[in-house]
Design an enzyme around this catalytic site. Structure first.
Site, PDB file in Angstrom:
ATOM      1  N   GLU A 186       0.851  -1.194   0.000  1.00 54.71           N
ATOM      2  CA  GLU A 186       0.000   0.000   0.000  1.00 54.71           C
ATOM      3  C   GLU A 186       0.883   1.239   0.000  1.00 54.71           C
ATOM      4  OE1 GLU A 186      -3.168  -0.122   3.034  1.00 54.71           O
ATOM      5  OE2 GLU A 186      -2.922   2.047   3.297  1.00 54.71           O
ATOM      6  N   ASP A 200       0.392   5.403   0.483  1.00 52.56           N
ATOM      7  CA  ASP A 200      -0.658   6.321   0.954  1.00 52.56           C
ATOM      8  C   ASP A 200      -0.301   7.786   0.927  1.00 52.56           C
ATOM      9  OD1 ASP A 200      -2.215   4.161   1.932  1.00 52.56           O
ATOM     10  OD2 ASP A 200      -1.029   4.122   3.768  1.00 52.56           O
ATOM     11  N   GLU A 221      -2.658  10.775   2.847  1.00 54.43           N
ATOM     12  CA  GLU A 221      -3.894  11.072   3.561  1.00 54.43           C
ATOM     13  C   GLU A 221      -3.819  12.532   3.987  1.00 54.43           C
ATOM     14  OE1 GLU A 221      -5.894   7.477   5.789  1.00 54.43           O
ATOM     15  OE2 GLU A 221      -3.860   7.737   6.516  1.00 54.43           O
ATOM     16  N   HIS A 229      -0.221  13.355   5.294  1.00 45.14           N
ATOM     17  CA  HIS A 229       0.258  12.163   5.988  1.00 45.14           C
ATOM     18  C   HIS A 229       0.616  11.129   4.925  1.00 45.14           C
ATOM     19  CE1 HIS A 229      -0.354   9.099   9.332  1.00 45.14           C
ATOM     20  NE2 HIS A 229      -0.605   8.336   8.298  1.00 45.14           N
ATOM     21  N   THR A 230       1.778  10.506   5.024  1.00 46.33           N
ATOM     22  CA  THR A 230       2.167   9.482   4.043  1.00 46.33           C
ATOM     23  C   THR A 230       2.573   8.206   4.761  1.00 46.33           C
ATOM     24  OG1 THR A 230       4.502  10.140   4.046  1.00 46.33           O
ATOM     25  CG2 THR A 230       3.062  11.245   2.443  1.00 46.33           C
ATOM     26  N   ASN A 231       2.417   7.089   4.055  1.00 43.06           N
ATOM     27  CA  ASN A 231       2.833   5.811   4.640  1.00 43.06           C
ATOM     28  C   ASN A 231       3.052   4.827   3.495  1.00 43.06           C
ATOM     29  OD1 ASN A 231       3.440   3.873   6.575  1.00 43.06           O
ATOM     30  ND2 ASN A 231       1.361   3.733   7.403  1.00 43.06           N
ATOM     31  N   ARG A 270       5.217   3.258   8.766  1.00 47.32           N
ATOM     32  CA  ARG A 270       6.276   4.062   8.157  1.00 47.32           C
ATOM     33  C   ARG A 270       5.762   5.474   7.846  1.00 47.32           C
ATOM     34  NH1 ARG A 270       7.095  -0.934   4.763  1.00 47.32           N
ATOM     35  NH2 ARG A 270       8.996  -1.929   5.535  1.00 47.32           N
TER      36      ARG A 270
END
Ligand SMILES: *[C@@H]1O[C@H](CO)[C@@H](O)[C@H](O)[C@H]1NC(C)=O
Ligand SMILES: *[C@@H]1O[C@H](CO)[C@@H](O)[C@H](O)[C@H]1NC(C)=O
Length: 289
Positions: free
Chosen positions: A99, A101, A103, A116-118, A127
């Site tokens: 995934e 991301d 957000e 927001h990232t992951n 992460r």
């Protein structure tokens, strides 16, 4: 058939092949609502996701992709958006899912959103990296792009790289390169955590909350099952995102990323030694530039 006619038909067919092979444009053609369709709306290159007290809403791509440039222009919920989250991400399915991301965590009027990232690989995330935007993300559309190829994942905001996850698979760090991912976006109530860690709740007098989208492009390799692993990795003209020019950021792009991270990054999991009890994730020791 006259040869000019034949040429015309050949060009026409190759134009169709080009578009169906590398560009997924147009919301109704490439996406469908998986949530809250009754109060949301898509038409051509435009989409609105709506959140009210009854429901949020969301879309997903019909196709899965393996590598490419996934681009979306988004104008986030204006005014008091505290407690709302607009998510824009790619994901595979299953227990070992990958995934990537973006957000966007809303805020009360005049206070900054958080970008927001992951990234999850083989089911493992944790992460997170977060940024304040250097612009008002509710005043205009901005370009949020995930550039994903066999060597690195790059998160771009208006063509400035903000984050990179490089492929260190040969050093035992899983990399997302064996599963197709769909593209998703949703607008939902996350007031138990999103704004100041859940302190600020949604003010429903501001509902309906609306996130606007424009011009989705998945210039990406279509996933057709495991055969795609070699097809999508091969360095062909169609797979332009795998070409050597994209295997690492140019010095200029690295400079832009440093500017963003020096000035706008507010959280980096690799700096959070308390959270990981000193056992930092292995990629935190690898250069990401
Ligand atoms: C969005 O950003 C990506 C990455 O920089 C770029 O390739 C693309 O052309 C941009 N799209 C628009 C509409 O500006
Ligand atoms: C909202 O504003 C507060 C106060 O400026 C800030 O601490 C917070 O990081 C902002 N963003 C979110 C999503 O909480």
């Amino acid at each position: 058939m006259a040869s000019s006619q034949a040429l015309f038909i050949a060009l026409f067919i190759s134009a169709i092949a080009f578009y169906s092979g590398s560009v997924d444009a147009n919301f109704p053609k490439s996406m469908y609502f998986n949530w809250g369709a009754y109060h949301s709306w898509m038409n051509g290159d435009n989409l609105q996701l709506v959140l009210d007290q009854t429901s949020g809403s969301g879309i997903q791509s019909k196709r899965q992709f393996l590598f490419g440039s996934i681009e979306m222009l988004i104008k986030l919920v204006p005014g008091n958006s505290a407690g709302t989250v607009t998510a824009y991400y790619m994901s595979s399915t299953g227990n070992w899912h990958d995934e990537i991301d973006f957000e966007f965590l809303g805020n009360v009027s005049g206070q900054p959103y958080i970008i927001h990232t992951n990234i999850f690989t083989q089911g493992i995330g944790n992460r997170e990296q977060q940024f304040y935007p250097w612009f008002d993300p509710t005043a205009d559309f901005h370009n949020y792009t995930i550039h994903w190829n066999p060597t690195e994942v790059v998160w771009y905001v208006d063509s400035l790289p903000i984050r990179v996850f490089r492929n260190y698979e040969n050093e035992g760090i899983p990399y997302p390169n064996k599963q197709g991912m769909r593209v998703y976006s949703s607008l939902w109530n996350a007031d138990n955590w999103a704004t100041r860690g859940g302190l600020v709740k949604i003010d429903w007098s501001w509902a309906p909350f609306i996130a606007r989208y424009n011009r989705f492009r998945a210039r990406a390799c279509k996933w057709n099952g495991p055969v795609s692993i070699s097809q999508c990795t091969s360095q062909t003209t169609a797979n332009w995102w795998t070409s050597p020019a994209y295997s690492q950021l140019s010095a200029a792009k690295q400079g832009q990323m440093k500017w963003v991270r020096d000035n706008y990054m507010i959280y980096d999991y690799c700096e959070d030694t308390k959270r990981f009890n000193g056992q930092m994730p292995p990629e935190c020791f690898k250069p990401q530039y």
